[in-house]
Write an enzyme that holds these catalytic residues in place. Structure first.
Site, PDB file in Angstrom:
ATOM      1  CG  HIS A   1      -2.032  -1.012   1.116  1.00 39.98           C
ATOM      2  ND1 HIS A   1      -2.646  -1.565   2.206  1.00 39.98           N
ATOM      3  CD2 HIS A   1      -2.600  -1.612   0.032  1.00 39.98           C
ATOM      4  CE1 HIS A   1      -3.558  -2.440   1.806  1.00 39.98           C
ATOM      5  NE2 HIS A   1      -3.550  -2.495   0.491  1.00 39.98           N
TER       6      HIS A   1
ATOM      7  CB  THR B   1      -3.469  -8.389   8.328  1.00 37.13           C
ATOM      8  OG1 THR B   1      -4.415  -7.882   7.368  1.00 37.13           O
ATOM      9  CG2 THR B   1      -3.003  -9.764   7.901  1.00 37.13           C
TER      10      THR B   1
ATOM     11  CG  ASN C   1      -5.156 -11.058  14.439  1.00 39.16           C
ATOM     12  OD1 ASN C   1      -5.651 -10.412  15.358  1.00 39.16           O
ATOM     13  ND2 ASN C   1      -5.168 -10.630  13.184  1.00 39.16           N
TER      14      ASN C   1
ATOM     15  CB  CYS D   1       6.130  22.438 -10.230  1.00 40.98           C
ATOM     16  SG  CYS D   1       4.895  21.288  -9.565  1.00 40.98           S
TER      17      CYS D   1
HETATM   18  N1  APR Z   1      -0.975  -8.057  17.877  1.00 45.10           N
HETATM   19  C1  APR Z   1      -1.455  -8.795  16.835  1.00 45.10           C
HETATM   20  N2  APR Z   1      -2.559  -8.458  16.120  1.00 45.10           N
HETATM   21  C2  APR Z   1      -3.181  -7.320  16.486  1.00 45.10           C
HETATM   22  C3  APR Z   1      -2.756  -6.493  17.557  1.00 45.10           C
HETATM   23  C4  APR Z   1      -1.588  -6.907  18.269  1.00 45.10           C
HETATM   24  N3  APR Z   1      -1.093  -6.203  19.300  1.00 45.10           N
HETATM   25  N4  APR Z   1      -3.623  -5.444  17.665  1.00 45.10           N
HETATM   26  C5  APR Z   1      -4.535  -5.594  16.699  1.00 45.10           C
HETATM   27  N5  APR Z   1      -4.288  -6.716  15.991  1.00 45.10           N
HETATM   28  C6  APR Z   1      -4.993  -7.241  14.830  1.00 45.10           C
HETATM   29  C7  APR Z   1      -6.492  -7.060  14.835  1.00 45.10           C
HETATM   30  O1  APR Z   1      -7.112  -8.180  15.450  1.00 45.10           O
HETATM   31  C8  APR Z   1      -6.813  -7.003  13.334  1.00 45.10           C
HETATM   32  O2  APR Z   1      -6.949  -8.317  12.803  1.00 45.10           O
HETATM   33  O3  APR Z   1      -4.532  -6.475  13.717  1.00 45.10           O
HETATM   34  C9  APR Z   1      -5.563  -6.378  12.747  1.00 45.10           C
HETATM   35  C10 APR Z   1      -5.747  -4.914  12.415  1.00 45.10           C
HETATM   36  O4  APR Z   1      -6.719  -4.870  11.385  1.00 45.10           O
HETATM   37  P1  APR Z   1      -6.783  -3.553  10.491  1.00 45.10           P
HETATM   38  O5  APR Z   1      -6.722  -2.368  11.379  1.00 45.10           O
HETATM   39  O6  APR Z   1      -7.936  -3.738   9.561  1.00 45.10           O
HETATM   40  O7  APR Z   1      -5.408  -3.570   9.708  1.00 45.10           O
HETATM   41  P2  APR Z   1      -5.084  -4.214   8.306  1.00 45.10           P
HETATM   42  O8  APR Z   1      -5.658  -5.590   8.212  1.00 45.10           O
HETATM   43  O9  APR Z   1      -3.620  -4.061   8.127  1.00 45.10           O
HETATM   44  O10 APR Z   1      -5.852  -3.225   7.275  1.00 45.10           O
HETATM   45  C11 APR Z   1      -5.602  -3.423   5.909  1.00 45.10           C
HETATM   46  O11 APR Z   1      -6.927  -1.451   5.427  1.00 45.10           O
HETATM   47  O12 APR Z   1      -7.502   0.753   5.751  1.00 45.10           O
HETATM   48  C12 APR Z   1      -6.754  -0.105   4.979  1.00 45.10           C
HETATM   49  O13 APR Z   1      -4.825   0.482   3.804  1.00 45.10           O
HETATM   50  C13 APR Z   1      -5.292   0.214   5.092  1.00 45.10           C
HETATM   51  O14 APR Z   1      -3.406  -1.303   5.040  1.00 45.10           O
HETATM   52  C14 APR Z   1      -4.675  -1.066   5.633  1.00 45.10           C
HETATM   53  C15 APR Z   1      -5.693  -2.108   5.206  1.00 45.10           C
END
Ligand code: APR
Length: 247
Positions: free
Chosen positions: A120, A190, A215, A152
């Site tokens: 991203h 994620t 996660n 520019c």
């Molecule tokens: N350790 C492990 N996992 C964690 C922790 C932690 N301390 N805290 C939160 N999480 C997990 C949550 O359970 C969730 O599954 O991280 C994930 C965060 O989810 P999102 O905030 O949706 O992040 P992500 O999956 O990276 O989002 C993808 O969405 O908005 C767009 O471009 C943005 O790259 C981003 C994309």
């Protein structure tokens, strides 16, 4: 979480011929960067529609203060946490072939990882929408917003993917190529809710690869895709797993 799962996941990692990691916002939470979704998520406090490319182009004076607040103010303060460093250690001993990250914070590189595909994009660069030149974000003052292009005077855009924007084809192909070669994929922090990024683990799975998920909470991957689901904080679980692999 039972040590059984950790031990079995470590064995799968050790046996891997080509190991990759796919990371999201959860891996940077313990560096002080809030996730986008879930408790305290960015999208529960800001409207994601403002970060749609055309909206940004039409209302840069409204969106740039939000970009500064969400992405740039904490940029200098956030440091890699033990999860980022554990992946860098794994790469340093030749047991991790690359990372595909959805994060734009640059913390994997700061932790020492060398093969990082920023699916991203990144807050570390900006691009002028008029003359198309790129700049290091550290060289751009955010005293006046929107910051003018130093060459520019045009509108600068952070070099990360806004909603409604495509994934840069070079990073998309490099990421899918890695996923096609990988026989083990660590999926860390994620929910896989955003596409096409969220498909990367399925590319590994579909050609017989092993998915090891770390996660804090259950995700769509957890009970139908992940072969090992290590529930816990990335900053604690990732170094434990790497320690179990490296001994
Ligand atoms: N350790 C492990 N996992 C964690 C922790 C932690 N301390 N805290 C939160 N999480 C997990 C949550 O359970 C969730 O599954 O991280 C994930 C965060 O989810 P999102 O905030 O949706 O992040 P992500 O999956 O990276 O989002 C993808 O969405 O908005 C767009 O471009 C943005 O790259 C981003 C994309």
């Amino acid at each position: 979480m039972s040590n059984h799962a950790l031990e079995n996941a470590a064995k799968a990692l050790r046996d891997g011929r080509c190991v990759m990691a796919f990371t999201g916002a959860g891996i940077s939470v313990e560096s002080g960067i809030p996730p986008f979704r879930g408790p305290g998520g960015v999208w529960s406090r800001y409207d994601p529609d403002k970060f749609e490319k055309n909206y940004f182009k039409c209302h840069p004076e409204e969106v740039w203060p939000l970009l500064k607040e969400i992405f740039f103010d904490m940029l200098g303060r956030a440091k890699p946490n033990p999860a980022h460093r554990a992946l860098a250690d794994l790469e340093a001993v030749g047991r991790l072939h690359g990372i595909v990250t959805q994060n734009i914070d640059g913390l994997h590189q700061e932790a020492g990882s060398r093969v990082v595909h920023e699916y991203h994009g990144s807050t570390r660069r900006m691009q002028c929408m008029k003359c198309r030149k790129f700049f290091d974000s550290r060289d751009i003052s955010l005293e006046t917003l929107p910051p003018p292009c130093p060459v520019c005077g045009g509108l600068l855009k952070p070099d990360f993917v806004f909603f409604g924007e495509g994934i840069p084809s070079d990073v998309h192909h490099a990421s899918v190529d890695l996923a096609r070669q990988a026989d083990v994929c660590l999926v860390i922090g994620t929910g896989g809710t955003v596409q096409p990024a969220g498909r990367i683990p399925y590319v590994v799975k579909n050609h017989g690869g092993v998915i090891i998920e770390i996660n804090l909470y259950d995700t769509d991957y957890s009970y139908r895709t992940s072969d090992y689901y290590l529930q816990g904080k990335a900053g604690q679980m990732t170094p434990e797993l790497v320690q179990a692999v490296l001994g």
